[in-house]
Write an enzyme that holds these catalytic residues in place. Structure first.
Site, PDB file in Angstrom:
ATOM      1  N   ASP A   1       0.823  -1.212   0.000  1.00 22.60           N
ATOM      2  CA  ASP A   1       0.000   0.000   0.000  1.00 22.60           C
ATOM      3  C   ASP A   1       0.861   1.267   0.000  1.00 22.60           C
ATOM      4  O   ASP A   1       2.019   1.247   0.422  1.00 22.60           O
ATOM      5  CB  ASP A   1      -0.888  -0.017   1.252  1.00 22.60           C
ATOM      6  CG  ASP A   1      -2.168   0.775   1.082  1.00 22.60           C
ATOM      7  OD1 ASP A   1      -2.288   1.538   0.115  1.00 22.60           O
ATOM      8  OD2 ASP A   1      -3.072   0.611   1.925  1.00 22.60           O
TER       9      ASP A   1
ATOM     10  N   GLU B   1     -13.877   2.022   0.139  1.00 20.04           N
ATOM     11  CA  GLU B   1     -13.364   2.581   1.386  1.00 20.04           C
ATOM     12  C   GLU B   1     -13.359   4.105   1.377  1.00 20.04           C
ATOM     13  O   GLU B   1     -13.182   4.743   2.414  1.00 20.04           O
ATOM     14  CB  GLU B   1     -11.952   2.066   1.655  1.00 20.04           C
ATOM     15  CG  GLU B   1     -10.920   2.493   0.639  1.00 20.04           C
ATOM     16  CD  GLU B   1      -9.563   1.835   0.882  1.00 20.04           C
ATOM     17  OE1 GLU B   1      -8.717   2.499   1.492  1.00 20.04           O
ATOM     18  OE2 GLU B   1      -9.364   0.684   0.480  1.00 20.04           O
TER      19      GLU B   1
END
Length: 908
Positions: free
Chosen positions: A399, A454
């Protein structure tokens, strides 16, 4: 110019291109004659076979090159500039043609992910070589397929090539409808429907003056023909790019990341500037981005397994740091036949191996999240990736890259090579968009590069994504969160999302308790695959429909079953899905849609044929999900049985032992299936490959072709500690594997326990070589044998205090603490402590040594730029040694504290 291009197209229509049987590359070179080189200024590249696409290149009087695209004789892309400027040559004007070669490129290949596993692509290719004013050569390679046009530059310089700028420009009629995304390297901005000329008003915050930047892929509707602009085959030789647009103009110019030059070894082939062209059906089914990418670098892909995972972070943000809560998610995956659980930010190395053992015994593999700062350097990857592979982790999610720079693509090259060697699958989150990456590196399961679930809900955005971002590759959208507070859509729409959106790993966003409120959805998700033999757009478009809503219905085939998902944005409406994609004969169609009231779901099963149309009355921001299967005699639904791993027991004796270097430990193991159907292909062993160098194992592995319930499989081994083994604790893995009852290529179920062998500490022992019982740190992780650095693991520098470098020690940032088990065998601790030079003389800290919770030694406040202070402590009889760093009475900023040369003197 249009008439001249049409004459040129007829002139080259007779080029002979012979087909090579069995695929591969077919070449029929045809260069221009000397006369043609002097007089021709327009060249056409026609598509293969009956393709209605063609690309036309024109060289004007100034030697400037332009490319346009026609579909069915009508212009789609207007003439746009081509050319490139390097540090040595300006190849944007003053060009003249010196050569042309044509060939047909035909390739057949298989993917591990994507909208279609088996691929076949045919493209007509022309390579036109131009000379610049200074004699430098520019190759322009143009490919035309049934679904689009792409071009790239080839520079034949033998030394390093520095590209400063491309002149590459796509020209789109200003009144063409457009769906654009303001450019940010995260690709997490919202998409907007606008026009090609008026796009800058969509999001001015990415603009400089009257020039705005837009990210790929960008979609245009040019008179009913859709054009999706993107790029393909980008790696560390180059940077990513985006599109710059001046307000009101028709030009979208390719701009390199950060407007920075790129340097690569010569000769250089740049990425493909790519336009997918055709109907919406063509775009949704297009594989052009992958077709343009290099072939797979991995021959054996048997270890690569796409699938669904349950992912706790979205619905239960603190859970990744909670071992017991993660077990709940493992249990849910095991009960519902999901192959994976994903553990996100917050996990601890102290308990992940145990969680992996717990999960694998239940037929579930663990995926593990990483901040890219922990895997940024080769040293970090060499430390972490083999470690998690040894733990049994199946893949990693990385990430926060957030960059299209050349250096970031070089990092992608490196981590893809490393994960391939270790047979670790990977998902890139906080990442750029895919550009054919999944063909070249088939262990890439998904890529974010999207404003997903998200980031909040936007039903209209989701319609746009089906016709833009998800066309170019797997999309880590993280869908399906039924228990979301304030949810803006219906349960049926949430269920449809993982069908509408393709992703090799599909990370479901809800928690077990949320899924349990929708048992009909649970049944559907148990059936849902993530690999597809075929993908079809059934209905829908990104623009508003006549009724005023937007919708899309997608059908994806896996084997003999079709999975259908439909989503709607706006007011409730009837969603119509023609079933013409079904084969001959009768089919069972089971449909899940929203119940009329109560927020639940209902399922219906009926018999249909390909001549029928499925009609669903969808609620506002609603949708539906369906499965279709051949209607064979005796079949009442389309559900395949969900097969889960049975409960088994593996016990090891002893569970722990103490042994000195050179001594042996006798290990026994018993494996048993208490009840149920017999297990097959059972194998038990001590994992020799995971023991330290110098350790040996005597005794034979144990196997059973069939192991009935109640029967015990036993094994016995002697494990000998290496003569040079330092003190500490080593885990000896003992495992049993058996054939997965789920079959269908599922990996063996792996049941593992460990014998913890404690080797007495002896001689001089460095604190950095010992495992930590606990660890806290004020900035990133505690570092071993290097300074604290930044937030990534192993991102520090050599430990340095006032110019003195220490090869061994610990790097911390206040407030910090580590606890170490020293077994009551050591007598003295000593270290040289101070503030690391990397903070430039800033920072102030204090150091404390605790033994079994009691203070044994402490320093005064030590400040940056001061010499190291010697710190010693009598640790006789101590079992838990604690090394603590305080902030010196102020805040923790710049408090990079070094325990230089921290070592223990222990009994021999």
């Amino acid at each position: 110019m249009r008439q001249r291009w049409q004459r040129a197209r007829r002139a080259v229509a007779g080029l002979a291109v012979a087909a090579m049987a069995g695929g591969g590359l077919t070449v029929a070179a045809a260069g221009p004659s000397a006369a043609e080189q002097d007089t021709a200024h327009t060249w056409t590249v026609a598509g293969p076979g009956g393709s209605d696409l063609s690309a036309e290149l024109d060289l004007d009087a100034a030697g400037e090159l332009r490319l346009a695209v026609d579909r069915g004789g009508a212009p789609v892309l207007l003439p746009g500039r081509l050319g490139i400027r390097t540090s040595l040559h300006d190849l944007t004007s003053g060009l003249r043609l010196v050569d042309r070669h044509d060939r047909t490129v035909h390739e057949s290949y298989r993917m591990t992910t994507g909208k279609q596993l088996q691929r076949s692509a045919t493209m007509r290719e022309a390579t036109l070589t131009f000379a610049g004013a200074d004699g430098a050569r520019l190759g322009v390679v143009v490919r035309v397929s049934d679904d689009g046009v792409a071009y790239r530059y080839v520079l034949d310089d033998t030394g390093p090539v520095t590209v400063e700028q491309e002149a590459s420009t796509f020209e789109v009629p200003t009144d063409a409808k457009a769906w654009v995304q303001p450019y940010q390297p995260s690709y997490e901005t919202e998409r907007t429907e606008t026009t090609a000329g008026g796009a800058n008003a969509a999001q001015p915050r990415t603009c400089t003056g009257d020039v705005c930047s837009f990210g790929y892929p960008t979609l245009f509707d040019v008179g009913g023909t859709y054009v999706l602009l993107t790029e393909a085959d980008v790696d560390g030789r180059y940077s990513g790019s985006h599109l710059d647009h001046r307000d009101g103009s028709s030009s979208y110019q390719v701009a390199l990341a950060d407007n920075a030059p790129v340097t690569a070894p010569g000769p250089l082939a740049t990425p493909w500037r790519t336009a997918i062209v055709g109907s919406l059906d063509t775009l949704v089914g297009s594989t052009l981005v992958d077709d343009l990418a290099p072939p797979s670098k991995i021959k054996d892909t048997s270890w690569i397994r796409p699938g669904i995972d349950d992912w706790s972070w979205l619905s239960d943000g603190s859970s990744p740091g909670n071992f017991d809560r993660q077990k709940d998610f493992v249990d849910y995956a095991a009960a519902h036949g999901l192959p994976y659980t994903l553990v996100d930010a917050g996990w601890q190395a102290s308990w992940v191996p145990e969680l992996v053992r717990y999960a694998r015994a239940r037929g579930v593999d663990v995926l593990l999240w990483f901040d890219w700062n922990d895997l940024r350097t080769q040293a970090q990857r060499d430390s972490w990736l083999p470690k998690v592979k040894a733990w049994g982790v199946a893949g990693v999610k990385v990430d926060y890259m957030y960059s299209d720079a050349q250096s970031t693509f070089q990092w992608y090259d490196a981590i893809l090579r490393d994960t391939a060697q270790l047979k670790l699958m990977i998902d890139f989150h906080g990442a750029t968009i895919p550009r054919g990456l999944q063909r070249t590196w088939p262990q890439v399961m998904s890529v974010e590069g999207v404003r997903g679930e998200e980031n909040g809900q936007n039903p209209t955005r989701d319609i746009f994504l089906a016709f833009t971002r998800n066309i170019v590759g797997s999309m880590d959208y993280t869908p399906t969160w039924f228990s979301r507070p304030g949810r803006q859509d219906t349960a049926a729409r949430e269920l449809a999302l993982p069908v509408v959106f393709e992703s090799g790993w599909t990370s479901l966003g809800d928690k077990p308790e949320g899924f349990a409120t929708q048992p009909v959805a649970e049944d559907y998700l148990e059936q849902l695959p993530t690999t597809w033999d075929e993908t079809r757009l059934v209905s829908g478009a990104p623009g508003q429909q006549p009724a005023g809503d937007r919708q899309v219905v997608m059908a994806r085939r896996n084997g003999d079953r079709w999975f259908v998902g439909g989503i709607l944005a706006g007011a409730g409406d009837t969603m119509n899905a023609p079933l013409s994609f079904l084969g001959k004969g009768p089919w069972l169609l089971q449909t899940v849609e929203d119940a009329a009231s109560g927020g639940g779901l209902q399922r219906t099963v009926r018999t249909v044929t390909s001549a029928d149309t499925l009609s669903v009355l969808a609620q506002a921001n609603g949708g539906f999900a369906a499965i279709a299967c051949p209607a064979v005699k005796g079949r009442t639904d389309c559900d395949d049985p969900v097969v889960t791993a049975p409960a088994t027991t593996l016990t090891v004796d002893p569970a722990s032992a103490t042994a000195a270097p050179g001594a042996g430990v006798t290990v026994g193991a018993q494996f048993r299936l208490p009840q149920g159907d017999a297990l097959h292909q059972v194998h038990m062993t001590v994992d020799r490959g995971r023991l330290p160098a110098g350790w040996t194992v005597t005794g034979h592995d144990v196997s059973a072709g069939t192991l009935p319930a109640g029967r015990v499989l036993s094994g016995h081994w002697t494990v000998t500690v290496g003569k040079d083994q330092p003190g500490g604790t080593v885990e000896v893995p003992v495992w049993t594997e058996y054939a997965n009852p789920a079959g269908q290529g599922a990996p063996p179920v792996h049941v593992e326990e460990v014998v913890r062998v404690s080797i007495p500490l002896h001689g001089n022992v460095y604190a950095s070589d010992q495992p930590f019982l606990t660890e806290t740190n004020g900035w990133g992780p505690v570092e071993r044998d290097r300074s604290n650095g930044e937030t990534g693991a192993q991102d520090g520098n050599p430990l340095t205090v006032d110019g003195t470098v220490y090869a061994k020690g610990l790097g911390m940032n206040a407030d910090a603490r580590v606890d170490i088990d020293i077994q009551g065998r050591c007598t003295r601790f000593q270290a040289s402590v101070g503030v690391d030079d990397e903070v430039g003389g800033k920072g102030s800290v204090n150091f404390t040594v605790l033994g079994d919770g009691h203070q044994l030694a402490a320093s005064d406040v030590v400040r940056g730029g001061q010499p190291a202070v010697g710190l010693t402590a009598d640790v006789t009889g101590v079992h838990t040694l604690s090394l603590v760093v305080g902030d010196g009475g102020d805040d923790k900023n710049f408090d990079h504290a070094d325990w230089g040369g921290a070592r223990l003197t222990c009994l021999d």
